[in-house]
Design a protein around this motif. Structure first.
Motif, short mmCIF file in Angstrom:
data_model
loop_
_atom_site.label_atom_id
_atom_site.label_comp_id
_atom_site.label_asym_id
_atom_site.label_seq_id
_atom_site.Cartn_x
_atom_site.Cartn_y
_atom_site.Cartn_z
N GLY A 124 2.42 4.34 -0.40
CA GLY A 124 3.28 3.71 -1.39
C GLY A 124 2.58 3.38 -2.69
N LYS A 172 9.23 4.71 -6.15
CA LYS A 172 8.66 3.39 -5.82
C LYS A 172 9.16 2.95 -4.45
N THR A 173 8.26 2.92 -3.50
CA THR A 173 8.59 2.50 -2.14
C THR A 173 8.03 1.13 -1.82
N THR A 176 3.39 0.64 2.01
CA THR A 176 3.94 0.94 3.33
C THR A 176 3.10 0.38 4.47
#
Length: 189
Positions: A124, A172-173, A176
């Protein structure tokens, strides 16, 4: 001070390892999903490495091969790869290897309709930014020009984050909590 335990040391008798995630497993999952969506797939490699801008040339060549000769698979095609590229930093800009790869490729596929590319870090995070990477397509270069953005200049300064952000191309995560390298997906419709 005790010696560092050797591989056959009794302290390791109760240690077991189980791999629950890897870049290859991620790529295989993406390939399975693409097949279920009716795409012709090809898993290229789980060990892509090299300069991001050079790898972009390779992906552009693959998109052209599919468009011209239906090789290595015919459209609708989904080429999948992973690994980690590098960036030679010459400028003061913001970005990361995935953003730079995507931006460089966007500059090469403007004449190829129906091409979409994603490069994203599975953790991420790409570089020192809040983006995992970027997704670009055949229209990204034209949209950048219409917005007055000079992709060549920003790429020379290693500043992919700003133009990709303005184009809405950043992925855009959020972090993670895991990292199994980067994922690259090239779609040719």
């Amino acid at each position: 001070v005790a010696e560092t335990p050797k591989p056959d040391s009794p302290v390791f008798k109760r240690v077991h390892h189980r791999i629950i995630g890897s870049n290859r497993l991620s790529l295989l999952a993406a390939q399975g999903r693409a097949k279920r969506m009716g795409m012709n797939t090809c898993l290229l490699s789980s060990s892509v490495s090299g300069e991001s801008r050079e790898i972009a040339h390779f992906y552009a060549a693959l998109a052209r091969e599919i468009r011209s000769f239906d090789q290595p698979v015919k459209a609708p095609a989904c080429l999948i790869a992973g690994g980690e590229t590098t960036v030679k930093v010459n400028g003061e800009g913001r970005g990361g290897r995935c953003q730079e790869l995507a931006q460089a490729l966007a500059m090469m596929i403007g004449d190829l309709p129906g091409v979409v590319f994603l490069a994203a870090g599975t953790d991420g995070v790409d570089g020192v930014t809040d983006a995992a990477g970027a997704m670009v397509d055949s229209n990204t270069l034209a949209r950048a020009r219409a917005a007055g953005l000079d992709l060549e200049r920003s790429l020379a300064r290693n500043d992919s984050y700003l133009p990709l952000s303005e184009l809405g191309a950043l992925v855009k995560t959020g972090p993670t909590g895991t990292n199994v390298m980067d994922v690259h997906i090239l779609l040719v419709g």
